[in-house]
Write a protein that holds these residues in place. Sequence first.
Motif, PDB file in Angstrom:
ATOM      1  N   HIS A 109       0.816  -1.218   0.000  1.00 30.50           N
ATOM      2  CA  HIS A 109       0.000   0.000   0.000  1.00 30.50           C
ATOM      3  C   HIS A 109       0.849   1.267   0.000  1.00 30.50           C
ATOM      4  O   HIS A 109       0.335   2.349  -0.282  1.00 30.50           O
ATOM      5  N   ASN A 110       2.143   1.155   0.285  1.00 31.98           N
ATOM      6  CA  ASN A 110       3.035   2.326   0.245  1.00 31.98           C
ATOM      7  C   ASN A 110       3.670   2.535  -1.125  1.00 31.98           C
ATOM      8  O   ASN A 110       4.420   3.492  -1.310  1.00 31.98           O
ATOM      9  N   ALA A 111       3.393   1.663  -2.078  1.00 32.69           N
ATOM     10  CA  ALA A 111       4.050   1.739  -3.390  1.00 32.69           C
ATOM     11  C   ALA A 111       3.778   3.066  -4.093  1.00 32.69           C
ATOM     12  O   ALA A 111       4.652   3.584  -4.791  1.00 32.69           O
ATOM     13  N   ASP A 112       2.594   3.622  -3.922  1.00 35.26           N
ATOM     14  CA  ASP A 112       2.279   4.890  -4.584  1.00 35.26           C
ATOM     15  C   ASP A 112       3.068   6.054  -4.011  1.00 35.26           C
ATOM     16  O   ASP A 112       3.102   7.136  -4.604  1.00 35.26           O
ATOM     17  N   ASP A 113       3.709   5.859  -2.866  1.00 36.16           N
ATOM     18  CA  ASP A 113       4.504   6.905  -2.238  1.00 36.16           C
ATOM     19  C   ASP A 113       5.962   6.868  -2.688  1.00 36.16           C
ATOM     20  O   ASP A 113       6.798   7.592  -2.159  1.00 36.16           O
ATOM     21  N   VAL A 114       6.270   5.994  -3.656  1.00 41.71           N
ATOM     22  CA  VAL A 114       7.633   5.862  -4.168  1.00 41.71           C
ATOM     23  C   VAL A 114       7.597   6.011  -5.686  1.00 41.71           C
ATOM     24  O   VAL A 114       6.945   5.234  -6.374  1.00 41.71           O
ATOM     25  N   HIS A 115       8.278   7.043  -6.187  1.00 43.58           N
ATOM     26  CA  HIS A 115       8.437   7.201  -7.627  1.00 43.58           C
ATOM     27  C   HIS A 115       9.747   6.563  -8.046  1.00 43.58           C
ATOM     28  O   HIS A 115      10.757   6.698  -7.353  1.00 43.58           O
ATOM     29  N   VAL A 116       9.725   5.881  -9.161  1.00 47.21           N
ATOM     30  CA  VAL A 116      10.946   5.361  -9.765  1.00 47.21           C
ATOM     31  C   VAL A 116      11.293   6.312 -10.904  1.00 47.21           C
ATOM     32  O   VAL A 116      10.520   6.470 -11.847  1.00 47.21           O
ATOM     33  N   LEU A 117      12.441   6.977 -10.776  1.00 50.87           N
ATOM     34  CA  LEU A 117      12.889   7.926 -11.793  1.00 50.87           C
ATOM     35  C   LEU A 117      13.937   7.227 -12.655  1.00 50.87           C
ATOM     36  O   LEU A 117      15.013   6.885 -12.162  1.00 50.87           O
ATOM     37  N   TRP A 118      13.618   7.022 -13.912  1.00 53.29           N
ATOM     38  CA  TRP A 118      14.536   6.358 -14.841  1.00 53.29           C
ATOM     39  C   TRP A 118      15.078   7.427 -15.769  1.00 53.29           C
ATOM     40  O   TRP A 118      14.340   8.010 -16.559  1.00 53.29           O
ATOM     41  N   ILE A 119      16.367   7.697 -15.668  1.00 54.25           N
ATOM     42  CA  ILE A 119      16.983   8.719 -16.509  1.00 54.25           C
ATOM     43  C   ILE A 119      17.343   8.071 -17.845  1.00 54.25           C
ATOM     44  O   ILE A 119      18.169   7.167 -17.907  1.00 54.25           O
ATOM     45  N   GLY A 120      16.679   8.513 -18.892  1.00 56.85           N
ATOM     46  CA  GLY A 120      16.850   7.914 -20.211  1.00 56.85           C
ATOM     47  C   GLY A 120      15.645   7.057 -20.545  1.00 56.85           C
ATOM     48  O   GLY A 120      14.578   7.183 -19.939  1.00 56.85           O
ATOM     49  N   THR A 121      15.817   6.167 -21.498  1.00 55.80           N
ATOM     50  CA  THR A 121      14.719   5.323 -21.955  1.00 55.80           C
ATOM     51  C   THR A 121      14.745   3.987 -21.223  1.00 55.80           C
ATOM     52  O   THR A 121      15.738   3.264 -21.289  1.00 55.80           O
ATOM     53  N   PRO A 122      13.664   3.645 -20.514  1.00 60.07           N
ATOM     54  CA  PRO A 122      13.623   2.337 -19.845  1.00 60.07           C
ATOM     55  C   PRO A 122      13.508   1.216 -20.881  1.00 60.07           C
ATOM     56  O   PRO A 122      13.052   1.449 -21.999  1.00 60.07           O
ATOM     57  N   PRO A 123      13.923   0.028 -20.521  1.00 57.18           N
ATOM     58  CA  PRO A 123      13.863  -1.080 -21.488  1.00 57.18           C
ATOM     59  C   PRO A 123      12.423  -1.424 -21.861  1.00 57.18           C
ATOM     60  O   PRO A 123      11.515  -1.335 -21.046  1.00 57.18           O
ATOM     61  N   ALA A 124      12.260  -1.826 -23.109  1.00 58.01           N
ATOM     62  CA  ALA A 124      10.934  -2.207 -23.610  1.00 58.01           C
ATOM     63  C   ALA A 124      10.680  -3.673 -23.287  1.00 58.01           C
ATOM     64  O   ALA A 124      11.609  -4.450 -23.096  1.00 58.01           O
ATOM     65  N   GLY A 125       9.409  -4.030 -23.213  1.00 60.25           N
ATOM     66  CA  GLY A 125       9.032  -5.418 -23.007  1.00 60.25           C
ATOM     67  C   GLY A 125       9.175  -5.906 -21.585  1.00 60.25           C
ATOM     68  O   GLY A 125       9.156  -7.106 -21.345  1.00 60.25           O
ATOM     69  N   VAL A 126       9.332  -4.994 -20.628  1.00 59.56           N
ATOM     70  CA  VAL A 126       9.475  -5.349 -19.214  1.00 59.56           C
ATOM     71  C   VAL A 126       8.390  -4.616 -18.448  1.00 59.56           C
ATOM     72  O   VAL A 126       8.111  -3.444 -18.706  1.00 59.56           O
ATOM     73  N   GLU A 127       7.769  -5.308 -17.495  1.00 55.69           N
ATOM     74  CA  GLU A 127       6.778  -4.639 -16.651  1.00 55.69           C
ATOM     75  C   GLU A 127       7.500  -3.641 -15.758  1.00 55.69           C
ATOM     76  O   GLU A 127       8.495  -3.972 -15.102  1.00 55.69           O
ATOM     77  N   LEU A 128       7.011  -2.413 -15.744  1.00 53.97           N
ATOM     78  CA  LEU A 128       7.639  -1.339 -14.977  1.00 53.97           C
ATOM     79  C   LEU A 128       6.668  -0.839 -13.913  1.00 53.97           C
ATOM     80  O   LEU A 128       5.451  -0.974 -14.063  1.00 53.97           O
ATOM     81  N   PRO A 129       7.182  -0.236 -12.849  1.00 50.68           N
ATOM     82  CA  PRO A 129       6.293   0.278 -11.796  1.00 50.68           C
ATOM     83  C   PRO A 129       5.311   1.316 -12.339  1.00 50.68           C
ATOM     84  O   PRO A 129       5.628   2.072 -13.262  1.00 50.68           O
TER      85      PRO A 129
END
Length: 194
Positions: A109-129
Motif C-alpha cells: 500500500h506504500n508503493a504509490d509513495d515511491v516514484h521510480v525515476l529512470w533517466i533515459g529510456t527504460p527497457p521495452a518489453g518489461v513490466e515497470l512500476p
Amino acid sequence: MSTPPNAPSRNRNRGMLIALVVIFLGSFAVAGALRFSGWRPSGLKNHGELLQPPSDLRQQTPTLADGSTYRWNPVERTWRIVVAPPADCGNECIELAREINLVWQLFGHNADDVHVLWIGTPPAGVELPDTLRQLQPSPALLSALPRADERGGRSGRDLPVYVVDPNGFVILRYAPGFDPGDLRSDMARLLKLR
C-alpha cells in the motif's frame, strides 16, 4: 523498641544493595561504551551507502520524457528510487528494471509513495512500476548523482541505484552489484517515517 539486625543479615542486605547499584550503573556504562564505539543493532543499519553529505537535487529541475518538468514537491512526502543507466544499456537494464519493479510491488500500500525515476529510456518489453517517471538525460542531474558512471558487480545489477528523500536530497547509493532485498528493506524503514 526494635532490635538491631544481626551481622549476617546486615551484610546480606549491603551485598544486595551493592549488587543493585553495580547492575544499574553497569548497564549505563555498557550502553555508553557501545554508543561511543559506533556499534548499532543490525536492524538499524542501512544497507546502502549513506551519503555524507547528501547530494542536493533541489536546484535541479528534471525534465520528463513528454517535456514537462518533474517537481520535487516535499509536501507530498514522495520518496524516489533513481536509476541512471548509460545509453547503451542492454540486458543489465532489463534485469534491473525487473528487480526494481519487484521491489516496488513489495511496498504494498506504500508503493504509490515511491516514484521510480529512470533517466533515459527504460527497457521495452518489461513490466515497470506504475509510478515510473522517465526523465530526459541531463548532464547537470547526472553530475549531481555520486559516481553515477561506476559500473561493475554481478550480472543484471551492474548499475548504481539511488534513493532520494522527499525534499530532493540523494541520501543512499547502492553500488553496482547490490542486492535488491537491501533496497527493499531500507526503503521499508524509510516509508515508516512518513
